[in-house]
Design a protein around this motif. Sequence first.
Motif, PDB file in Angstrom:
ATOM      1  N   ARG A  64      19.113  -1.577  -3.781  1.00  0.00           N
ATOM      2  CA  ARG A  64      18.228  -1.398  -4.930  1.00  0.00           C
ATOM      3  C   ARG A  64      16.978  -2.270  -4.791  1.00  0.00           C
ATOM      4  O   ARG A  64      15.862  -1.836  -5.068  1.00  0.00           O
ATOM      5  CB  ARG A  64      18.982  -1.726  -6.218  1.00  0.00           C
ATOM      6  N   VAL A  65      17.169  -3.513  -4.335  1.00  0.00           N
ATOM      7  CA  VAL A  65      16.030  -4.426  -4.159  1.00  0.00           C
ATOM      8  C   VAL A  65      15.103  -3.910  -3.065  1.00  0.00           C
ATOM      9  O   VAL A  65      13.879  -3.904  -3.219  1.00  0.00           O
ATOM     10  CB  VAL A  65      16.536  -5.855  -3.843  1.00  0.00           C
ATOM     11  N   ARG A  66      15.680  -3.444  -1.940  1.00  0.00           N
ATOM     12  CA  ARG A  66      14.838  -2.894  -0.858  1.00  0.00           C
ATOM     13  C   ARG A  66      14.054  -1.683  -1.338  1.00  0.00           C
ATOM     14  O   ARG A  66      12.873  -1.527  -1.021  1.00  0.00           O
ATOM     15  CB  ARG A  66      15.713  -2.496   0.328  1.00  0.00           C
ATOM     16  N   ALA A  67      14.693  -0.805  -2.113  1.00  0.00           N
ATOM     17  CA  ALA A  67      14.002   0.378  -2.628  1.00  0.00           C
ATOM     18  C   ALA A  67      12.888  -0.021  -3.585  1.00  0.00           C
ATOM     19  O   ALA A  67      11.793   0.543  -3.557  1.00  0.00           O
ATOM     20  CB  ALA A  67      14.992   1.302  -3.325  1.00  0.00           C
ATOM     21  N   TRP A  68      13.159  -0.996  -4.428  1.00  0.00           N
ATOM     22  CA  TRP A  68      12.146  -1.430  -5.383  1.00  0.00           C
ATOM     23  C   TRP A  68      10.946  -2.034  -4.663  1.00  0.00           C
ATOM     24  O   TRP A  68       9.801  -1.742  -4.987  1.00  0.00           O
ATOM     25  CB  TRP A  68      12.735  -2.441  -6.366  1.00  0.00           C
ATOM     26  N   SER A  70      10.011  -1.477  -1.592  1.00  0.00           N
ATOM     27  CA  SER A  70       9.328  -0.406  -0.869  1.00  0.00           C
ATOM     28  C   SER A  70       8.427   0.377  -1.813  1.00  0.00           C
ATOM     29  O   SER A  70       7.279   0.691  -1.480  1.00  0.00           O
ATOM     30  CB  SER A  70      10.361   0.513  -0.225  1.00  0.00           C
ATOM     31  N   TRP A  71       8.943   0.700  -3.008  1.00  0.00           N
ATOM     32  CA  TRP A  71       8.136   1.420  -3.991  1.00  0.00           C
ATOM     33  C   TRP A  71       6.956   0.571  -4.454  1.00  0.00           C
ATOM     34  O   TRP A  71       5.838   1.064  -4.576  1.00  0.00           O
ATOM     35  CB  TRP A  71       8.996   1.792  -5.197  1.00  0.00           C
ATOM     36  N   ALA A  72       7.211  -0.714  -4.708  1.00  0.00           N
ATOM     37  CA  ALA A  72       6.150  -1.586  -5.204  1.00  0.00           C
ATOM     38  C   ALA A  72       5.040  -1.752  -4.171  1.00  0.00           C
ATOM     39  O   ALA A  72       3.878  -1.914  -4.520  1.00  0.00           O
ATOM     40  CB  ALA A  72       6.736  -2.948  -5.573  1.00  0.00           C
ATOM     41  N   ARG A  73       5.402  -1.688  -2.891  1.00  0.00           N
ATOM     42  CA  ARG A  73       4.392  -1.825  -1.848  1.00  0.00           C
ATOM     43  C   ARG A  73       3.613  -0.524  -1.655  1.00  0.00           C
ATOM     44  O   ARG A  73       2.409  -0.531  -1.444  1.00  0.00           O
ATOM     45  CB  ARG A  73       5.074  -2.234  -0.540  1.00  0.00           C
ATOM     46  N   SER A  74       4.295   0.619  -1.752  1.00  0.00           N
ATOM     47  CA  SER A  74       3.623   1.881  -1.445  1.00  0.00           C
ATOM     48  C   SER A  74       2.917   2.502  -2.647  1.00  0.00           C
ATOM     49  O   SER A  74       1.974   3.251  -2.481  1.00  0.00           O
ATOM     50  CB  SER A  74       4.627   2.882  -0.874  1.00  0.00           C
ATOM     51  N   SER A  75       3.368   2.223  -3.841  1.00  0.00           N
ATOM     52  CA  SER A  75       2.789   2.853  -5.020  1.00  0.00           C
ATOM     53  C   SER A  75       1.312   2.507  -5.216  1.00  0.00           C
ATOM     54  O   SER A  75       0.506   3.403  -5.433  1.00  0.00           O
ATOM     55  CB  SER A  75       3.597   2.492  -6.264  1.00  0.00           C
ATOM     56  N   PRO A  76       0.917   1.231  -5.146  1.00  0.00           N
ATOM     57  CA  PRO A  76      -0.519   0.942  -5.301  1.00  0.00           C
ATOM     58  C   PRO A  76      -1.367   1.599  -4.218  1.00  0.00           C
ATOM     59  O   PRO A  76      -2.467   2.072  -4.495  1.00  0.00           O
ATOM     60  CB  PRO A  76      -0.603  -0.576  -5.220  1.00  0.00           C
ATOM     61  N   CYS A  77      -0.840   1.660  -2.991  1.00  0.00           N
ATOM     62  CA  CYS A  77      -1.589   2.313  -1.908  1.00  0.00           C
ATOM     63  C   CYS A  77      -1.768   3.797  -2.204  1.00  0.00           C
ATOM     64  O   CYS A  77      -2.843   4.347  -1.992  1.00  0.00           O
ATOM     65  CB  CYS A  77      -0.867   2.130  -0.580  1.00  0.00           C
ATOM     66  N   SER A  78      -0.715   4.427  -2.684  1.00  0.00           N
ATOM     67  CA  SER A  78      -0.796   5.858  -3.003  1.00  0.00           C
ATOM     68  C   SER A  78      -1.773   6.109  -4.145  1.00  0.00           C
ATOM     69  O   SER A  78      -2.544   7.061  -4.114  1.00  0.00           O
ATOM     70  CB  SER A  78       0.577   6.398  -3.384  1.00  0.00           C
ATOM     71  N   ARG A  79      -1.725   5.258  -5.136  1.00  0.00           N
ATOM     72  CA  ARG A  79      -2.647   5.424  -6.264  1.00  0.00           C
ATOM     73  C   ARG A  79      -4.092   5.224  -5.814  1.00  0.00           C
ATOM     74  O   ARG A  79      -4.982   5.964  -6.224  1.00  0.00           O
ATOM     75  CB  ARG A  79      -2.301   4.442  -7.370  1.00  0.00           C
ATOM     76  N   TRP A  80      -4.345   4.225  -4.973  1.00  0.00           N
ATOM     77  CA  TRP A  80      -5.700   3.987  -4.502  1.00  0.00           C
ATOM     78  C   TRP A  80      -6.165   5.156  -3.638  1.00  0.00           C
ATOM     79  O   TRP A  80      -7.306   5.596  -3.734  1.00  0.00           O
ATOM     80  CB  TRP A  80      -5.785   2.680  -3.731  1.00  0.00           C
ATOM     81  N   ARG A  81      -5.281   5.689  -2.800  1.00  0.00           N
ATOM     82  CA  ARG A  81      -5.640   6.820  -1.949  1.00  0.00           C
ATOM     83  C   ARG A  81      -5.987   8.036  -2.813  1.00  0.00           C
ATOM     84  O   ARG A  81      -6.977   8.721  -2.571  1.00  0.00           O
ATOM     85  CB  ARG A  81      -4.484   7.153  -1.001  1.00  0.00           C
ATOM     86  N   ALA A  82      -5.188   8.310  -3.844  1.00  0.00           N
ATOM     87  CA  ALA A  82      -5.476   9.441  -4.723  1.00  0.00           C
ATOM     88  C   ALA A  82      -6.770   9.211  -5.490  1.00  0.00           C
ATOM     89  O   ALA A  82      -7.593  10.117  -5.637  1.00  0.00           O
ATOM     90  CB  ALA A  82      -4.320   9.645  -5.677  1.00  0.00           C
ATOM     91  N   PHE A  83      -6.978   7.998  -5.963  1.00  0.00           N
ATOM     92  CA  PHE A  83      -8.194   7.685  -6.722  1.00  0.00           C
ATOM     93  C   PHE A  83      -9.421   7.850  -5.843  1.00  0.00           C
ATOM     94  O   PHE A  83     -10.417   8.473  -6.246  1.00  0.00           O
ATOM     95  CB  PHE A  83      -8.127   6.267  -7.275  1.00  0.00           C
ATOM     96  N   SER A  84      -9.367   7.307  -4.618  1.00  0.00           N
ATOM     97  CA  SER A  84     -10.541   7.365  -3.756  1.00  0.00           C
ATOM     98  C   SER A  84     -10.774   8.782  -3.212  1.00  0.00           C
ATOM     99  O   SER A  84     -11.894   9.123  -2.854  1.00  0.00           O
ATOM    100  CB  SER A  84     -10.403   6.382  -2.592  1.00  0.00           C
ATOM    101  N   THR A  85      -9.729   9.609  -3.183  1.00  0.00           N
ATOM    102  CA  THR A  85      -9.895  10.975  -2.709  1.00  0.00           C
ATOM    103  C   THR A  85     -10.540  11.865  -3.757  1.00  0.00           C
ATOM    104  O   THR A  85     -11.420  12.667  -3.463  1.00  0.00           O
ATOM    105  CB  THR A  85      -8.530  11.569  -2.309  1.00  0.00           C
ATOM    106  N   PHE A  86     -10.107  11.704  -5.007  1.00  0.00           N
ATOM    107  CA  PHE A  86     -10.555  12.621  -6.050  1.00  0.00           C
ATOM    108  C   PHE A  86     -11.749  12.112  -6.858  1.00  0.00           C
ATOM    109  O   PHE A  86     -12.333  12.865  -7.612  1.00  0.00           O
ATOM    110  CB  PHE A  86      -9.395  12.948  -6.991  1.00  0.00           C
ATOM    111  N   TYR A  87     -12.090  10.845  -6.742  1.00  0.00           N
ATOM    112  CA  TYR A  87     -13.219  10.329  -7.530  1.00  0.00           C
ATOM    113  C   TYR A  87     -14.281   9.740  -6.657  1.00  0.00           C
ATOM    114  O   TYR A  87     -14.177   9.261  -5.649  1.00  0.00           O
ATOM    115  CB  TYR A  87     -12.737   9.281  -8.544  1.00  0.00           C
TER     116      TYR A  87
END
Length: 87
Positions: A64-68, A70-87
């Motif tokens: 559970r800790v490893r999954a959390w 992993s999510w905490a590390r990848s989520s901001p990157c994904s959000r920034w990638r989506a933001f920079s792609t669409f805006y």
Amino acid sequence: MPFLVFALGGGLIPLPLTILQLLAFDVGSETLPALSLSREPAEPGIMARPPRPRKEGVIRGPMRVRAWFSWARSSPCSRWRAFSTFY
């Protein structure tokens, strides 16, 4: 649920997908994962290990800790990638 609406409505409301289309989609989308799992080599000694206790969950604390993390590390990157792609 859609089939019940279709059946009870006397066929006046069409189905979004037919039963055969749903079956074809299900079989088609499950084929590659099943093939990849069948080609994975067996873990040595897996059948010699005793089963886990009944009270012990499948997902334990370290996983559970490893999954959390992993999510905490990848989520901001994904959000920034989506933001920079669409805006």
